[in-house]
Design a protein around this motif. Structure first.
Motif, PDB file in Angstrom:
ATOM      1  N   VAL B   9       0.763  -1.286   0.114  1.00 16.09           N
ATOM      2  CA  VAL B   9       0.018  -0.053  -0.157  1.00 16.09           C
ATOM      3  C   VAL B   9       0.927   1.181  -0.116  1.00 16.09           C
ATOM      4  N   ASN B  10       0.769   1.895  -0.920  1.00 15.69           N
ATOM      5  CA  ASN B  10       1.495   3.283  -1.295  1.00 15.69           C
ATOM      6  C   ASN B  10       2.952   3.090  -1.173  1.00 15.69           C
ATOM      7  N   GLY B  11       3.648   2.001  -1.530  1.00 12.22           N
ATOM      8  CA  GLY B  11       4.856   1.685  -1.640  1.00 12.22           C
ATOM      9  C   GLY B  11       5.276   0.845  -0.424  1.00 12.22           C
ATOM     10  N   ASP B  12       4.727   0.447   0.454  1.00  8.54           N
ATOM     11  CA  ASP B  12       4.932  -0.140   1.776  1.00  8.54           C
ATOM     12  C   ASP B  12       4.316  -1.292   1.695  1.00  8.54           C
ATOM     13  N   ALA B  13       5.157  -2.340   2.106  1.00  2.65           N
ATOM     14  CA  ALA B  13       4.570  -3.562   2.450  1.00  2.65           C
ATOM     15  C   ALA B  13       3.471  -3.746   3.599  1.00  2.65           C
ATOM     16  N   ALA B  14       2.418  -4.504   3.406  1.00  2.00           N
ATOM     17  CA  ALA B  14       1.272  -4.150   4.521  1.00  2.00           C
ATOM     18  C   ALA B  14       0.396  -5.796   4.363  1.00  2.00           C
ATOM     19  N   VAL B  51      -9.506   3.990  -5.520  1.00  2.05           N
ATOM     20  CA  VAL B  51      -8.046   3.657  -5.381  1.00  2.05           C
ATOM     21  C   VAL B  51      -7.383   3.246  -6.545  1.00  2.05           C
ATOM     22  N   ILE B  52      -6.092   3.292  -6.616  1.00  2.07           N
ATOM     23  CA  ILE B  52      -5.450   2.670  -7.872  1.00  2.07           C
ATOM     24  C   ILE B  52      -4.973   1.335  -7.603  1.00  2.07           C
ATOM     25  N   LEU B  53      -5.494   0.118  -8.143  1.00  5.02           N
ATOM     26  CA  LEU B  53      -4.970  -0.921  -7.971  1.00  5.02           C
ATOM     27  C   LEU B  53      -4.305  -1.678  -9.114  1.00  5.02           C
ATOM     28  N   ASP B  54      -2.769  -1.770  -8.850  1.00  5.24           N
ATOM     29  CA  ASP B  54      -2.008  -2.187 -10.125  1.00  5.24           C
ATOM     30  C   ASP B  54      -2.243  -1.170 -11.410  1.00  5.24           C
ATOM     31  N   GLY B  55      -2.191   0.074 -11.090  1.00  3.65           N
ATOM     32  CA  GLY B  55      -2.404   1.096 -12.165  1.00  3.65           C
ATOM     33  C   GLY B  55      -3.658   1.159 -12.795  1.00  3.65           C
ATOM     34  N   ILE B  76      -5.274   7.722  -1.424  1.00  6.29           N
ATOM     35  CA  ILE B  76      -5.056   9.241  -1.171  1.00  6.29           C
ATOM     36  C   ILE B  76      -3.863   9.589  -0.159  1.00  6.29           C
ATOM     37  N   GLU B  77      -3.734   8.817   0.836  1.00  3.76           N
ATOM     38  CA  GLU B  77      -2.593   8.898   1.780  1.00  3.76           C
ATOM     39  C   GLU B  77      -1.061   8.800   1.070  1.00  3.76           C
ATOM     40  N   GLY B  78      -1.077   8.169  -0.203  1.00  7.85           N
ATOM     41  CA  GLY B  78       0.243   7.844  -0.652  1.00  7.85           C
ATOM     42  C   GLY B  78       0.432   9.220  -1.699  1.00  7.85           C
TER      43      GLY B  78
END
Lengths: 750, 160
Positions: B9-14, B51-55, B76-78
């Motif tokens: 999520v937003n570049g971080d593993a979650a 949200v954007i899911l895989d582009g 949005i948080e990213g």
């Protein structure tokens, strides 16, 4: 009028700084109703009636209570009836003997997860005796209609009503003799109209978290237009002391009047108290449509007469409004607003308040006015055409102005109707060429505006910054406007001010954010609070200098001697005075508690070009211009935003939005797919013209601007459709099926 | 039975546990505390949960949380980098393109994806791309202006 209003030059009011809550909102950090959570929190859910009208014979909650994970169940028994004036809202929050509409709450649960709560609802057994129902206003008024309440006898009827009925009240306004007026007319036009109910359509569903203990103390966090109102009703229905329940207003994701009442909040309080844990309730969109809002639906007759040179001689309107299952359809306000735009010798209006098996009406932006405006302004348009007069000239000839005795009683002070009409007429839009199949419409509209009880507190920080606490939730940028007014009055930069919405324990009572009242009345109180703080600061400077207080004045953010005779001292800035306040008498604050009067009525006029697709009945809005008097636009970008947003809500109602009921009395379109509000691709840009005719009742001349913009669009669009097709629409929304039907009937008739 | 989902999520593993029928929207909000993504309808009609899911631009209320396994989600948080707003975020503020702000995260996510695909959209293209996002406050005028102005700004910046 205070002399300085019209001539005053402002340094900050009228500019367009960034809003103080902006960054939170573009980064997703702003916390709205559903964004608040607490440790150990339970999920609350509400069971709703599937019937439009049914006697509740028995509610068996034992199976739900026995389900593991269920911590509390409540029904009407948990909200005992007392003689406290909250009868209708108590019945609406939780049905008692009868369910009065599809979606009426009958029970609620709190459980450890959404899944368990959902399962628990299925285990609640309600035995209903289904009763005949009525959802149409004209049907509900018939003597043969099923009667919702045995205690409703038509108020103000002469002779007094002897039998209970669905007609809760009759309201009459006007002066002169319309019949005599019609006899003097060269042309009289009478038409009947219907307007279907719309929903406010805020994107954020109602949401709250309650954390209440068994001793009746607690906190409630919710999205609302008025947390003091939420406190009064939630505490009242749960037998709590007002001061023991603290309500905090979250950011609010739209309200438009729909969040000026309560639905889930008292239920969350009751569940939390019973479960001994925090409880969160968030409505689904289906619940929002079935159980909250909507507006009235209306059935209206209008008759207007005019001479051939364009002077109106008589006007009459009869309004039948249903406002759902409880009295309060606002037919009285509709009857007051009907002819407010005109200077009339002979005018009479009658409003009928009717109950039906629909959800209880909630206010929606100028509640009651758009429907009657549609009816009146359609007939005005037809009269202008019949006489052969330009529709703006016809309105100008009859327009209310300063000194006009309004049709609902008061005599107007300075108002902006003529100015808005002239501004539209002078606008390039009015002369722009139209293509075949296109049409142009104009209409004007009115709203009363409101002042009300207001309390603010302004605190001067030791570093020279200022914190302002207000008690009116910010639904459209009001924190920016308040900060601008503080900056203007104190003579400090806008960035040095922070405005917050204080909770119910931290500030005195405030009426809800409604009636376009916040920029007017919270603004008025804010200016007064700033002036009170200035008095204190001047006194501190006077004491420092050893001169009389009246020898000190406040100019551009500084205390300074009034003249050479007062003494020769270097001016002290707000920051200087604040920094020394601990030595000169302690903290510096300004307060204001007021019931604001003099809100200043509001007028606007709209202009629309449309194109009608004769094959589908679809109407495309090609161009739209709004002109409205703002008194004084404190933050013009957000004034434009009110004009644009209100106009588009009106366009939605004009063309698409309506509550559709089936023969079973159930709502057929409880979702955004089938209740279609305007989307981006439906619309053109919305041009705005801000007129500024100062309101004598406000120190800066401010008038509320929020509500009037929804009033004229339905009529404006209807008039444009008539111009494009030659067909007069009398049933709104003017959706494709209705337009097609009208076009077909017109063709058949010619 | 709860599912264990590993995603980005937003570049971080979650990672989170969720029910099989739980939506991505609920997982983002209730499992990961990312409440910037909003629920307006739960049926894919309002776009507040974009949200954007895989582009790909999606309504997260229509995606199962378990479908995020091994994929990447942008919310949005990213968007802003630290205290630096994106051009779009800045233009939304400058143009007063929000009133209540509840639809704003969805609009920003959707508009960002539009400008990633088309750096010079016409007004009509903006209006049709954003037709899946409902705003009840603004009448869309200022939103469209903000997006067009952001596109212009980004083009000029890119060519500078």
């Amino acid at each position: 009028m205070p002399k300085d209003i019209a001539t005053r030059t402002f340094k900050q009011v009228g500019t367009r700084p960034l809003r103080p809550d902006g960054i939170e909102k573009v980064t997703g950090r702003a916390r709205f109703g559903a964004d608040f959570s607490m440790p150990g929190m339970l999920t609350g859910r509400i069971l709703r009636s599937p019937h439009a009208h049914a006697r509740i014979l028995k509610i068996d909650t034992s199976a739900a209570e026995a389900l593991p994970g269920v911590k509390a169940v409540v029904t009407a028994r948990d909200f005992p009836e007392t003689d406290d004036g909250l009868h209708d809202i108590r019945m609406n929050v939780m049905a008692r003997e009868k369910a009065l509409y599809d979606g009426h709450a009958v029970a609620a649960v709190a459980a450890v997860s959404p899944a368990v709560a959902k399962e628990a609802l299925k285990l609640i057994r309600v035995d209903y005796e289904v009763l005949p129902h009525v959802t149409d206003v004209d049907e509900a008024m018939k003597p043969s209609a099923p009667v919702l309440h045995q205690h409703i006898f038509t108020a103000n009827e002469s002779p007094a009503a002897k039998r209970p009925s669905n007609v809760a009240g009759k309201y009459e306004f006007g002066h002169g003799d319309p019949e005599a007026g019609f006899r003097k007319a060269d042309h009289v036009i009478a038409r009947s109209f219907k307007v279907e109910a719309a929903h406010q359509g805020y994107i954020e569903p109602h949401a709250c978290v309650a954390n209440v203990t068994a001793d009746g103390q607690g906190d409630l966090w919710c999205c609302t237009q008025g947390h003091f109102m939420v406190r009064a009703i939630s505490a009242g229905l749960n037998g709590m002391d007002l001061s023991k329940l603290r309500v905090t207003a979250s950011e609010i994701g739209g309200g438009f009047g729909g969040k000026t009442t309560v639905y889930i909040e008292p239920v969350a309080v009751a569940l939390s108290r019973k479960a001994g844990k925090p409880v969160k309730i968030v409505m689904t969109r289906d619940e929002v449509f079935r159980a909250t809002g909507p507006t009235h639906s209306a059935s209206i007759d209008v008759k207007i007469g005019a001479t051939k040179d364009g002077r109106i001689t008589g006007a009459f309107a009869e309004l039948r409004y249903q406002g759902g299952a409880f009295p309060g359809s606002l037919a009285d306000m509709g009857a007051m607003a009907a002819f407010a735009c005109y200077d009339l010798e002979n005018v009479r209006t009658i409003g009928w308040d009717v109950v039906t098996n629909r959800p209880k009406l909630a206010a929606y932006r100028a509640p009651s006015a758009p429907a009657i405006c549609f009816a009146v302004e359609s007939v005005i348009d037809e009269l202008a055409r019949t006489i052969g007069m330009d529709p703006i000239d016809f309105r100008l000839k009859n327009a209310a102005r300063e000194g006009t005795l309004s049709s609902y009683g008061p005599t107007y002070q300075a108002i902006g109707l003529e100015a808005t009409l002239r501004a539209l007429k002078a606008h390039p839009h009015y002369k722009a060429p139209l293509k075949p199949g296109q049409g142009r419409g104009v209409a004007c509209g009115f709203w009363f505006n409101f002042g009300g009880q207001t309390c603010v507190s302004l605190n001067i920080g030791l570093d020279g910054t200022v914190a302002l606490s207000v008690g009116t939730p910010d639904i459209g940028g009001s924190r920016a406007s308040m900060s601008l007014m503080v900056a203007e009055e104190l003579g400090i930069p806008y960035e040095k001010v922070r405005c917050i919405i204080a909770d119910t324990a931290s500030l005195g009572y405030n009426d809800v954010t409604d009636g376009s009242r916040v920029t007017f009345s919270t603004g008025l109180a804010t200016i007064q609070a700033a002036r009170n703080a200035i008095k204190v600061m001047c006194a501190r400077a006077a004491a420092t200098w050893g001169i009389p207080e009246d020898a000190v004045e406040w100019v551009d953010g500084h205390a300074r001697p009034t003249g050479p005779n007062a003494g020769n001292f270097e001016p002290l800035s707000l920051a200087d005075i604040a920094a020394q306040s601990h030595q000169t008498g302690g903290p510096i604050a300004g307060h204001c508690e007021v019931t604001a009067e003099g809100a200043g009525v509001s007028f606007g006029a709209h202009l629309a070009d449309v194109e009608v697709d004769r094959e589908t009945g679809a109407v495309k809005v090609l161009r739209y211009t709004v002109a409205q008097d703002a008194g004084k636009a404190v933050h013009p970008a957000y004034v434009e935003g009110q004009y644009q947003g209100g106009a588009v809500q009106g366009i939605g109602w004009a063309l698409n939005e309506e509550y559709i009921y089936g023969h079973d009395g159930r709502l057929q379109n409880a979702g955004f797919l089938d209740y279609r509000i305007p989307v981006c691709s439906d619309l053109p840009m919305i041009d705005t013209l801000i007129l500024e005719i100062p309101n004598p009742g406000h120190p800066y001349g401010v008038r509320g601007v929020g509500e009037t913009p929804i009033v004229p669009p339905m009529a404006t669009i209807g008039n444009a459709i008539a111009a494009a097709t030659g067909v007069r629409m009398t049933h709104a929304p003017m959706s494709p099926p209705r337009i097609l039907k009208a076009l077909t009937e017109n063709q058949a008739g010619t | 039975m709860a599912l264990h989902v590993k995603t980005n999520v937003n570049g971080d593993a979650a990672e989170f546990l969720c029910e099989p029928d739980e939506t991505l929207l609920d997982a983002l909000r209730d499992r990961l505390g990312l409440t910037g993504t909003k629920e307006g309808c739960g049926t894919g009609d309002c776009g507040a949960c974009s949200v954007i899911l895989d582009g790909r631009l999606v309504c997260s209320c229509l995606v199962l949380a378990a479908e995020a396994e091994g994929r990447s989600v942008r919310t949005i948080e990213g968007m802003a980098k630290g205290d630096e707003l994106t051009t779009l975020q800045r233009k939304f503020l400058e143009h007063a393109a929000l009133q209540c702000g509840v639809c704003t995260p969805g609009f920003l996510v959707a508009a960002e994806e539009l400008l990633r695909r088309n750096d010079n959209p016409t007004e009509e293209q903006v209006r049709y791309w954003l037709a899946g996002n409902l705003c009840r406050c603004t009448g869309y005028d200022k939103i469209v202006r903000a997006v067009l102005d952001a596109a212009k700004d980004m083009r000029e910046h890119a060519h500078a």
